[in-house]
Structures are given as C-alpha cells and as structure tokens.
Design a protein around this motif. Structure first.
Motif, PDB file in Angstrom:
ATOM      1  N   TRP A  78     -13.369  40.565  78.202  1.00 54.45           N
ATOM      2  CA  TRP A  78     -12.770  41.301  77.080  1.00 54.45           C
ATOM      3  C   TRP A  78     -12.105  42.564  77.608  1.00 54.45           C
ATOM      4  O   TRP A  78     -12.593  43.186  78.545  1.00 54.45           O
ATOM      5  CB  TRP A  78     -13.832  41.716  76.074  1.00 54.45           C
ATOM      6  CG  TRP A  78     -14.577  40.588  75.452  1.00 54.45           C
ATOM      7  CD1 TRP A  78     -15.680  39.948  75.971  1.00 54.45           C
ATOM      8  CD2 TRP A  78     -14.308  39.951  74.208  1.00 54.45           C
ATOM      9  NE1 TRP A  78     -16.098  38.968  75.110  1.00 54.45           N
ATOM     10  CE2 TRP A  78     -15.283  38.939  74.023  1.00 54.45           C
ATOM     11  CE3 TRP A  78     -13.340  40.136  73.214  1.00 54.45           C
ATOM     12  CZ2 TRP A  78     -15.321  38.126  72.894  1.00 54.45           C
ATOM     13  CZ3 TRP A  78     -13.380  39.328  72.084  1.00 54.45           C
ATOM     14  CH2 TRP A  78     -14.357  38.332  71.929  1.00 54.45           C
ATOM     15  N   GLU A  79     -11.029  42.983  76.944  1.00 57.98           N
ATOM     16  CA  GLU A  79     -10.434  44.282  77.270  1.00 57.98           C
ATOM     17  C   GLU A  79     -11.486  45.354  76.991  1.00 57.98           C
ATOM     18  O   GLU A  79     -11.985  45.453  75.868  1.00 57.98           O
ATOM     19  CB  GLU A  79      -9.196  44.512  76.391  1.00 57.98           C
ATOM     20  CG  GLU A  79      -8.491  45.799  76.712  1.00 57.98           C
ATOM     21  CD  GLU A  79      -7.289  46.043  75.806  1.00 57.98           C
ATOM     22  OE1 GLU A  79      -6.355  46.696  76.276  1.00 57.98           O
ATOM     23  OE2 GLU A  79      -7.294  45.598  74.645  1.00 57.98           O
ATOM     24  N   PRO A  80     -11.864  46.160  78.016  1.00 55.11           N
ATOM     25  CA  PRO A  80     -13.071  46.993  77.884  1.00 55.11           C
ATOM     26  C   PRO A  80     -13.009  48.044  76.781  1.00 55.11           C
ATOM     27  O   PRO A  80     -13.996  48.287  76.103  1.00 55.11           O
ATOM     28  CB  PRO A  80     -13.225  47.654  79.249  1.00 55.11           C
ATOM     29  CG  PRO A  80     -12.152  47.143  80.119  1.00 55.11           C
ATOM     30  CD  PRO A  80     -11.263  46.230  79.345  1.00 55.11           C
ATOM     31  N   MET A  81     -11.848  48.681  76.600  1.00 54.46           N
ATOM     32  CA  MET A  81     -11.774  49.770  75.620  1.00 54.46           C
ATOM     33  C   MET A  81     -11.076  49.325  74.342  1.00 54.46           C
ATOM     34  O   MET A  81     -10.732  50.128  73.497  1.00 54.46           O
ATOM     35  CB  MET A  81     -10.989  50.964  76.191  1.00 54.46           C
ATOM     36  CG  MET A  81     -11.490  51.449  77.520  1.00 54.46           C
ATOM     37  SD  MET A  81     -13.165  52.049  77.358  1.00 54.46           S
ATOM     38  CE  MET A  81     -13.542  52.363  79.072  1.00 54.46           C
ATOM     39  N   GLY A  82     -10.824  48.050  74.218  1.00 55.51           N
ATOM     40  CA  GLY A  82      -9.938  47.590  73.146  1.00 55.51           C
ATOM     41  C   GLY A  82     -10.643  47.362  71.823  1.00 55.51           C
ATOM     42  O   GLY A  82     -11.813  47.687  71.635  1.00 55.51           O
ATOM     43  N   ASP A  83      -9.888  46.747  70.902  1.00 49.88           N
ATOM     44  CA  ASP A  83     -10.401  46.468  69.561  1.00 49.88           C
ATOM     45  C   ASP A  83     -10.994  45.066  69.489  1.00 49.88           C
ATOM     46  O   ASP A  83     -11.233  44.540  68.406  1.00 49.88           O
ATOM     47  CB  ASP A  83      -9.270  46.608  68.535  1.00 49.88           C
ATOM     48  CG  ASP A  83      -8.063  45.736  68.885  1.00 49.88           C
ATOM     49  OD1 ASP A  83      -8.144  44.951  69.873  1.00 49.88           O
ATOM     50  OD2 ASP A  83      -7.047  45.809  68.172  1.00 49.88           O
ATOM     51  N   GLY A  84     -11.237  44.471  70.670  1.00 55.37           N
ATOM     52  CA  GLY A  84     -11.825  43.140  70.684  1.00 55.37           C
ATOM     53  C   GLY A  84     -10.818  42.036  70.421  1.00 55.37           C
ATOM     54  O   GLY A  84     -11.184  40.895  70.152  1.00 55.37           O
ATOM     55  N   LYS A  85      -9.531  42.363  70.516  1.00 52.42           N
ATOM     56  CA  LYS A  85      -8.497  41.361  70.221  1.00 52.42           C
ATOM     57  C   LYS A  85      -7.844  40.791  71.485  1.00 52.42           C
ATOM     58  O   LYS A  85      -7.087  39.834  71.416  1.00 52.42           O
ATOM     59  CB  LYS A  85      -7.398  41.971  69.332  1.00 52.42           C
ATOM     60  CG  LYS A  85      -7.892  42.396  67.967  1.00 52.42           C
ATOM     61  CD  LYS A  85      -8.334  41.194  67.143  1.00 52.42           C
ATOM     62  CE  LYS A  85      -8.957  41.577  65.825  1.00 52.42           C
ATOM     63  NZ  LYS A  85     -10.075  40.703  65.445  1.00 52.42           N
ATOM     64  N   LYS A  86      -8.109  41.422  72.623  1.00 52.19           N
ATOM     65  CA  LYS A  86      -7.503  40.923  73.871  1.00 52.19           C
ATOM     66  C   LYS A  86      -8.598  40.398  74.777  1.00 52.19           C
ATOM     67  O   LYS A  86      -9.622  41.047  75.001  1.00 52.19           O
ATOM     68  CB  LYS A  86      -6.767  42.057  74.590  1.00 52.19           C
ATOM     69  CG  LYS A  86      -5.332  42.256  74.135  1.00 52.19           C
ATOM     70  CD  LYS A  86      -4.545  42.948  75.258  1.00 52.19           C
ATOM     71  CE  LYS A  86      -3.053  42.983  74.955  1.00 52.19           C
ATOM     72  NZ  LYS A  86      -2.695  44.107  74.087  1.00 52.19           N
ATOM     73  N   ILE A  87      -8.332  39.239  75.349  1.00 46.77           N
ATOM     74  CA  ILE A  87      -9.348  38.592  76.182  1.00 46.77           C
ATOM     75  C   ILE A  87      -8.632  37.853  77.305  1.00 46.77           C
ATOM     76  O   ILE A  87      -7.533  37.331  77.106  1.00 46.77           O
ATOM     77  CB  ILE A  87     -10.200  37.656  75.281  1.00 46.77           C
ATOM     78  CG1 ILE A  87     -11.534  37.287  75.899  1.00 46.77           C
ATOM     79  CG2 ILE A  87      -9.464  36.441  74.842  1.00 46.77           C
ATOM     80  CD1 ILE A  87     -12.501  36.662  74.893  1.00 46.77           C
ATOM     81  N   ILE A  88      -9.230  37.883  78.500  1.00 46.95           N
ATOM     82  CA  ILE A  88      -8.639  37.152  79.628  1.00 46.95           C
ATOM     83  C   ILE A  88      -9.619  36.085  80.072  1.00 46.95           C
ATOM     84  O   ILE A  88     -10.825  36.338  80.165  1.00 46.95           O
ATOM     85  CB  ILE A  88      -8.303  38.106  80.796  1.00 46.95           C
ATOM     86  CG1 ILE A  88      -6.976  38.823  80.516  1.00 46.95           C
ATOM     87  CG2 ILE A  88      -8.214  37.354  82.135  1.00 46.95           C
ATOM     88  CD1 ILE A  88      -6.578  39.848  81.557  1.00 46.95           C
ATOM     89  N   SER A  89      -9.113  34.884  80.319  1.00 50.27           N
ATOM     90  CA  SER A  89      -9.974  33.852  80.907  1.00 50.27           C
ATOM     91  C   SER A  89      -9.387  33.430  82.249  1.00 50.27           C
ATOM     92  O   SER A  89      -8.172  33.451  82.445  1.00 50.27           O
ATOM     93  CB  SER A  89     -10.107  32.650  79.967  1.00 50.27           C
ATOM     94  OG  SER A  89      -8.846  32.069  79.719  1.00 50.27           O
ATOM     95  N   LEU A  90     -10.286  33.106  83.176  1.00 56.80           N
ATOM     96  CA  LEU A  90      -9.869  32.600  84.488  1.00 56.80           C
ATOM     97  C   LEU A  90     -10.208  31.119  84.512  1.00 56.80           C
ATOM     98  O   LEU A  90     -11.363  30.735  84.328  1.00 56.80           O
ATOM     99  CB  LEU A  90     -10.620  33.335  85.609  1.00 56.80           C
ATOM    100  CG  LEU A  90     -10.415  34.848  85.674  1.00 56.80           C
ATOM    101  CD1 LEU A  90     -11.219  35.443  86.825  1.00 56.80           C
ATOM    102  CD2 LEU A  90      -8.936  35.203  85.825  1.00 56.80           C
TER     103      LEU A  90
END
Length: 395
Positions: free
Chosen positions: A142-154
């Motif tokens: 998850w984007e650490p400081m974000g609003d929980g709307k951005k996520i990265i998967s590998l």
C-alpha cells in the motif's frame, strides 16, 4: 504492570504471513494468515491487551487458498490485501485480492469473545488484483502515507500500480513496468518508501535490489549483488530518506545509502541461516528487528546509522535528582545542555521462543516498544524492547 516476558499464541495451522493493522494506532493489533493445504485458511485477528498481558483473537475465514503475504490498508482499519495460492487448470497460481473484515471487528477490541471458535466469520471480497496476464503475485504494497487508494503488486517480473475505486470494490491498473534481462526474472519482495512524496519503491529479485520511480515507472538505482544469495526482504528507514535495509539467504542484513550503492553502509552478520525479514522501528530507527530460518529473532541497535547518531540533547531541568545520579557516569557536561553518551552499535537481544523458521517480524503500529514474530509452525510471539534500553533511549 509492564512485563518483559514474551506472550505466545499458537495457531492450529502453519503460517508465514503477518502484518500490523497499520491504520489502528490505539490498540495493539496484528493480522496473521494461515497456510494449510487441507482446510479453509484463516486470518487471525490478534488483539494484545498490554495491561493484562493477554491475547484476544477473532478468526476470519479466507476460503480461497493458502496465504503467502498479507498487508493492511494504512487508511482503513477494515481493509487488507492477501496474496494466496489457487489451483487453475491443474496449475498452482498465486493471486492477490483486497478484502474487508466485518464491521464489528474493524477496531481493536479488548473484550474477549465468548467463544471465538463458534462464530467464525468470512471476509468480504472487495476486488481481485487481476494478474492473469502478469504471472504469480509475490507481494502487495500500500502507498504508506496515502488514503488507501493506491496499491502496488509485484507479479513475476512485473510491477503493477493499481487505483482502488468505488470503496475499493474495483481495481484499475494505472501503470506498470517490467523487469527485463536474461533468464526467468522474478521479484521476491518490495517496499514502498515513505519519503519523496511516496514516489519511490524498492524491489528485490534474485541478488539485486532496485529502486523505481512510481511516476515514470523507471529504474532509478540498482544494487547488483546486494547479497551473495537471494534477497528476501527490504525496509526503508522511516526517518532517513535515503537509507534502506536488505536481508537474504547469505545470512546477512545490509544497510544502504541509495545515493551511493557501491558498498553497504553497514553489514550485520548475526544469523546462522537465511534472513527472511528486516524491519526498522517506526519511531526509533536505530532499533532493527530481523527474523531467520535459524529460528531466532534478533533485535539490534544500529545507532551509528540512525537519525540520532549522537543520542539527543537533554536540558538540565529535564533531569530529576534521581535521574541525575543514575546517569552520572553516562553524561558529559556541556552547560546549559548535557549530551548523552551514545550507545554503540550492538545486538541488544536474541529471542529464542521459536522452534521453526521465523518467516515474519513486525513492529506494532500502536506501541513502538512492542513487536510480534511468526514461525512456520504457527507460533506467534509478542515481545517488548528490554526496559533498560527503552529508558536509555527515552531519558
């Protein structure tokens, strides 16, 4: 009454996935995901009551397969993501999905459920991070400081940046990048940096650590042969923006300054087998936790590369008479301030409550002096930083 004794909780299934509930900063809560081939898998919500030194648990069913990785939303207490195995066309594939826990379980509760075994509830599926075109999922960040709307998967050799929409019920792939080169390239883990406005991530594949800019999805640094064998895990120093820790199958933990990656800034060689996990303390970045297949958890004090390498200044008036006596040998006097003599880099404690490989170590989001470790046999141990060190750091 605070007690340094560990608190141990045993799951009935094997487990390797652990996360603190990041959005919960009042209650001490961890989530554990199980790995069982024979039964429905579970997510155990572990609430630690530090006043009474007891664990309360709730269990959620995760009916889609063994959990390899789990991470909690930094913004929403009820939302989490898992990477899990499923069988498709007689092949095992690793997928990822975003879930919501039942409303009544979102906040850390200190009431022990009457009989948690009889009221097992199920997670609500919000969306799949559909990776059919991209390969097997290694982890979700998850984007650490974000609003929980951005996520990265590998996924295999792909970095996928997702936007979660409609209360996280839909995931839209907004950009991606692929790792190019010879052979079967595959990411093992990654970490999203809390610095630079959250525009950088670091990834590990084979023996290499790479930095990426999430805006251009281009590589910004590469540490070739960061470890002699596979790199298992990464973590960013929360207070020093260019500092990154890595660990791997060469039994080492290394600390890097990403502006100059020719040599590590420091190397720790305390484990005798693969190091699976490395974690910086969120508040006191000299405290480093590592977990290994040697069944040990090691707490190290890396003062020299921390954000307070010389201790901190203490005003004369801050010290009571008692503290003054207690600290007399430890203080050089430079009026009107005294500077505490810095601690040396050292191993503070080795924890040996596990009998199997320790696959995960995590600091609590709510209490900076408390951490959990998880071994493959399903044993979760909650420990505290030794009191003497805590007071040395604080006083």
């Amino acid at each position: 009454m605070e007690d340094d004794a560990p608190v141990i909780y045993g799951l009935e299934f094997q487990a390797r996935a652990l996360t603190p509930q990041t959005a919960e900063t009042d209650a001490i809560r961890f989530l554990v995901g199980t790995q069982s081939l024979r039964y429905d898998n579970q997510i155990h919500i572990i609430d630690f009551d530090d006043e009474n030194n007891i664990i309360n648990k709730n269990v959620l069913l995760h009916q889609v397969g063994e959990i390899w990785h789990i991470s909690a939303s930094p913004a929403d207490k009820g939302v989490l993501a898992t990477c899990y195995n499923k069988t498709s066309d007689s092949k095992v594939v690793t997928c990822a999905a975003v879930w919501r826990m039942p409303k009544e379980l979102e906040s850390g509760s200190h009431e022990s459920p009457d009989d948690s075994s009889s009221n097992t509830q199920t997670l609500e599926l919000l969306c799949h991070l559909d990776n059919t075109a991209h390969g097997n999922m290694a982890c979700v960040m998850w984007e650490p400081m974000g609003d929980g709307k951005k996520i990265i998967s590998l996924a295999d050799n792909n970095i996928l940046l997702w936007d979660l929409q409609e209360s996280s019920a839909k995931a839209v792939l907004s950009s991606s990048a692929a790792l190019e080169g010879k052979g079967q390239l595959r990411f093992t883990s990654g970490r999203w940096s809390p610095h630079h406005n959250c525009t950088q991530i670091a990834t590990a594949n084979d023996t290499t650590v790479r930095g990426w800019d999430t805006r251009s999805m281009r590589q910004i640094y590469s540490i070739e042969n960061a470890h002699g064998q596979l790199v298992r895990d990464l973590d960013f120093n929360p207070n020093k923006q260019y500092y990154l820790a890595s660990c791997g199958d060469d039994c080492k933990v290394k600390f890097w300054d990403t502006r100059n990656v020719t040599e590590p800034v420091k190397t720790l060689e305390e484990h005798s087998h693969w190091v699976w996990n490395v974690r910086y303390n969120h508040s006191h970045d000299q405290l480093i936790l590592t977990g290994s297949s040697d069944s040990r958890v090691i707490l190290s004090n890396m003062v020299s590369i921390s954000s307070e390498p010389f201790g901190h200044m203490v005003d004369d008036d801050e010290l009571s008479d008692q503290e003054e006596q207690h600290q007399e040998e430890k203080i050089f006097v430079y009026r009107p301030f005294r500077i505490k003599e810095p601690l040396q880099d050292s191993v503070i404690a080795t924890y040996e409550e596990h009998e199997d490989s320790v696959y995960a170590v995590e600091w609590s989001s709510a209490d900076p002096w408390l951490f959990a470790s998880l071994s493959y046999d399903g044993r979760l141990v909650i420990n505290r930083v030794p009191r003497a060190l805590k007071y040395h750091i604080l006083l």
